[in-house]
Design a protein around this motif. Structure first.
Motif, PDB file in Angstrom:
ATOM      1  N   UNK A  77      39.232  48.587  24.757  1.00 57.83           N
ATOM      2  CA  UNK A  77      40.024  48.040  25.860  1.00 57.83           C
ATOM      3  C   UNK A  77      41.362  47.544  25.322  1.00 57.83           C
ATOM      4  N   UNK A  78      42.383  47.638  26.150  1.00 61.15           N
ATOM      5  CA  UNK A  78      43.722  47.230  25.751  1.00 61.15           C
ATOM      6  C   UNK A  78      43.997  45.796  26.196  1.00 61.15           C
ATOM      7  N   UNK A  79      44.482  44.992  25.281  1.00 62.42           N
ATOM      8  CA  UNK A  79      44.778  43.592  25.601  1.00 62.42           C
ATOM      9  C   UNK A  79      45.810  43.491  26.723  1.00 62.42           C
ATOM     10  N   UNK A  80      46.651  44.487  26.843  1.00 66.84           N
ATOM     11  CA  UNK A  80      47.661  44.444  27.914  1.00 66.84           C
ATOM     12  C   UNK A  80      47.017  44.531  29.295  1.00 66.84           C
ATOM     13  N   UNK A  81      45.743  44.937  29.364  1.00 70.60           N
ATOM     14  CA  UNK A  81      45.043  45.049  30.643  1.00 70.60           C
ATOM     15  C   UNK A  81      44.139  43.846  30.942  1.00 70.60           C
ATOM     16  N   UNK A  82      44.284  42.776  30.181  1.00 67.72           N
ATOM     17  CA  UNK A  82      43.419  41.613  30.375  1.00 67.72           C
ATOM     18  C   UNK A  82      43.612  41.019  31.770  1.00 67.72           C
ATOM     19  N   UNK A  83      42.508  40.621  32.378  1.00 63.47           N
ATOM     20  CA  UNK A  83      42.564  40.043  33.723  1.00 63.47           C
ATOM     21  C   UNK A  83      42.801  38.537  33.645  1.00 63.47           C
ATOM     22  N   UNK A  84      42.932  37.917  34.805  1.00 62.83           N
ATOM     23  CA  UNK A  84      43.136  36.474  34.875  1.00 62.83           C
ATOM     24  C   UNK A  84      41.933  35.736  34.283  1.00 62.83           C
ATOM     25  N   UNK A  85      42.078  34.443  34.090  1.00 60.63           N
ATOM     26  CA  UNK A  85      40.998  33.615  33.544  1.00 60.63           C
ATOM     27  C   UNK A  85      40.663  32.497  34.529  1.00 60.63           C
ATOM     28  N   UNK A  86      40.432  32.880  35.773  1.00 61.62           N
ATOM     29  CA  UNK A  86      40.171  31.880  36.811  1.00 61.62           C
ATOM     30  C   UNK A  86      38.725  31.908  37.298  1.00 61.62           C
ATOM     31  N   UNK A  87      37.852  32.495  36.488  1.00 59.92           N
ATOM     32  CA  UNK A  87      36.457  32.619  36.892  1.00 59.92           C
ATOM     33  C   UNK A  87      35.549  31.626  36.213  1.00 59.92           C
ATOM     34  N   UNK A  88      34.355  32.068  35.907  1.00 60.42           N
ATOM     35  CA  UNK A  88      33.328  31.249  35.282  1.00 60.42           C
ATOM     36  C   UNK A  88      33.728  30.896  33.852  1.00 60.42           C
ATOM     37  N   UNK A  89      33.569  29.637  33.486  1.00 69.47           N
ATOM     38  CA  UNK A  89      33.956  29.174  32.163  1.00 69.47           C
ATOM     39  C   UNK A  89      32.713  28.916  31.315  1.00 69.47           C
ATOM     40  N   UNK A  90      32.755  29.404  30.075  1.00 69.03           N
ATOM     41  CA  UNK A  90      31.665  29.188  29.120  1.00 69.03           C
ATOM     42  C   UNK A  90      32.245  28.631  27.826  1.00 69.03           C
ATOM     43  N   UNK A  91      31.646  27.579  27.316  1.00 80.17           N
ATOM     44  CA  UNK A  91      32.030  27.154  25.963  1.00 80.17           C
ATOM     45  C   UNK A  91      31.428  28.159  24.999  1.00 80.17           C
ATOM     46  N   UNK A  92      31.991  28.257  23.813  1.00 79.33           N
ATOM     47  CA  UNK A  92      31.458  29.230  22.856  1.00 79.33           C
ATOM     48  C   UNK A  92      30.027  28.887  22.469  1.00 79.33           C
ATOM     49  N   UNK A  93      29.682  27.599  22.484  1.00 79.60           N
ATOM     50  CA  UNK A  93      28.314  27.210  22.143  1.00 79.60           C
ATOM     51  C   UNK A  93      27.326  27.605  23.236  1.00 79.60           C
ATOM     52  N   UNK A  94      27.725  27.458  24.485  1.00 80.33           N
ATOM     53  CA  UNK A  94      26.843  27.852  25.594  1.00 80.33           C
ATOM     54  C   UNK A  94      26.721  29.367  25.649  1.00 80.33           C
ATOM     55  N   UNK A  95      27.836  30.053  25.465  1.00 80.56           N
ATOM     56  CA  UNK A  95      27.836  31.505  25.578  1.00 80.56           C
ATOM     57  C   UNK A  95      27.067  32.171  24.432  1.00 80.56           C
ATOM     58  N   UNK A  96      27.276  31.707  23.205  1.00 81.79           N
ATOM     59  CA  UNK A  96      26.704  32.391  22.049  1.00 81.79           C
ATOM     60  C   UNK A  96      25.636  31.607  21.300  1.00 81.79           C
ATOM     61  N   UNK A  97      25.587  30.308  21.494  1.00 79.57           N
ATOM     62  CA  UNK A  97      24.640  29.498  20.731  1.00 79.57           C
ATOM     63  C   UNK A  97      24.911  29.655  19.246  1.00 79.57           C
ATOM     64  N   UNK A  98      23.851  29.815  18.468  1.00 79.76           N
ATOM     65  CA  UNK A  98      24.010  29.969  17.019  1.00 79.76           C
ATOM     66  C   UNK A  98      24.297  31.418  16.628  1.00 79.76           C
ATOM     67  N   UNK A  99      24.452  32.291  17.613  1.00 78.63           N
ATOM     68  CA  UNK A  99      24.670  33.719  17.349  1.00 78.63           C
ATOM     69  C   UNK A  99      26.135  34.120  17.340  1.00 78.63           C
ATOM     70  N   UNK A 100      27.037  33.177  17.365  1.00 83.93           N
ATOM     71  CA  UNK A 100      28.470  33.480  17.391  1.00 83.93           C
ATOM     72  C   UNK A 100      28.887  34.473  16.306  1.00 83.93           C
ATOM     73  N   UNK A 101      28.434  34.327  15.052  1.00 83.58           N
ATOM     74  CA  UNK A 101      28.891  35.282  14.028  1.00 83.58           C
ATOM     75  C   UNK A 101      28.519  36.725  14.340  1.00 83.58           C
ATOM     76  N   UNK A 102      27.381  36.932  14.976  1.00 86.10           N
ATOM     77  CA  UNK A 102      26.957  38.289  15.302  1.00 86.10           C
ATOM     78  C   UNK A 102      27.870  38.910  16.360  1.00 86.10           C
ATOM     79  N   UNK A 103      28.187  38.139  17.388  1.00 85.41           N
ATOM     80  CA  UNK A 103      29.055  38.655  18.444  1.00 85.41           C
ATOM     81  C   UNK A 103      30.475  38.887  17.933  1.00 85.41           C
ATOM     82  N   UNK A 104      30.976  37.956  17.123  1.00 86.06           N
ATOM     83  CA  UNK A 104      32.305  38.139  16.529  1.00 86.06           C
ATOM     84  C   UNK A 104      32.276  39.365  15.619  1.00 86.06           C
TER      85      UNK A 104
END
Length: 163
Positions: A77-104
């Motif tokens: 995906x192209x960063x120039x096509x990024x959509x707005x950020x007015x939706x659901x908000x997740x902290x990185x801890x809620x979104x990934x928990x202890x699995x952040x390194x795997x997703x990154x």
């Protein structure tokens, strides 16, 4: 029997070393890289509806599935096509928990970038938004779709592709 014990011991050592490596990567991640991810406005209700319909747990689980589903398609995906950020908000801890390194790591491998790249949060956001739209379109095409059947179908297709 001693051969089996030695093999099991070696496997445990490899697993422990892998876990230590992942922890080191996790601790080395730039802590200010990002603190939260927000979906697009059009996906605010989509993530809620998918969570309700699929019944696979909290909304952050649907966001994780959407991210990985989008990445699994192999599209860049192209960063120039990024959509707005007015939706659901997740902290990185809620979104990934202890699995952040795997997703990154998935993002880094997919885009051939380093783990401290400033665009990682944008790629994560774009793939979550993309995956949510893809999943929502599939749900519209098949309103009787349930969460477990959906996941099993995607896993089977993925396994078929790599075999």
């Amino acid at each position: 029997q001693t051969l089996i014990v030695r093999l099991l011991f070696r496997m445990m050592v490899v697993i422990l070393m892998f876990n230590l490596l992942i922890r080191k990567i996790y601790l080395n991640l730039h802590s200010a890289m990002f603190t939260q991810i927000k979906t697009s406005k059009r996906n605010r209700d989509v993530v809620t509806e998918l969570s309700r319909k699929f019944n696979l747990g909290a909304e952050n689980m649907i966001a994780r599935i959407a991210l990985v589903y989008s990445l699994s398609l192999g599209r860049h995906l192209s960063i120039s096509d990024i959509e707005d950020s007015q939706g659901k908000e997740y902290s990185k801890n809620v979104l990934f928990g202890s699995n952040l390194p795997y997703y990154v790591g998935l993002i880094c491998v997919h885009y051939n970038i380093y783990k401290t790249d400033k665009d990682i949060p944008k790629y994560i956001k774009m793939h979550i938004d993309d995956g949510l739209q893809l999943m929502n379109n599939e749900l519209k095409d098949n309103p009787n779709l349930n969460g477990m059947d959906y996941l099993i179908d995607k896993i089977e297709k993925g396994l078929t592709e790599i075999c």
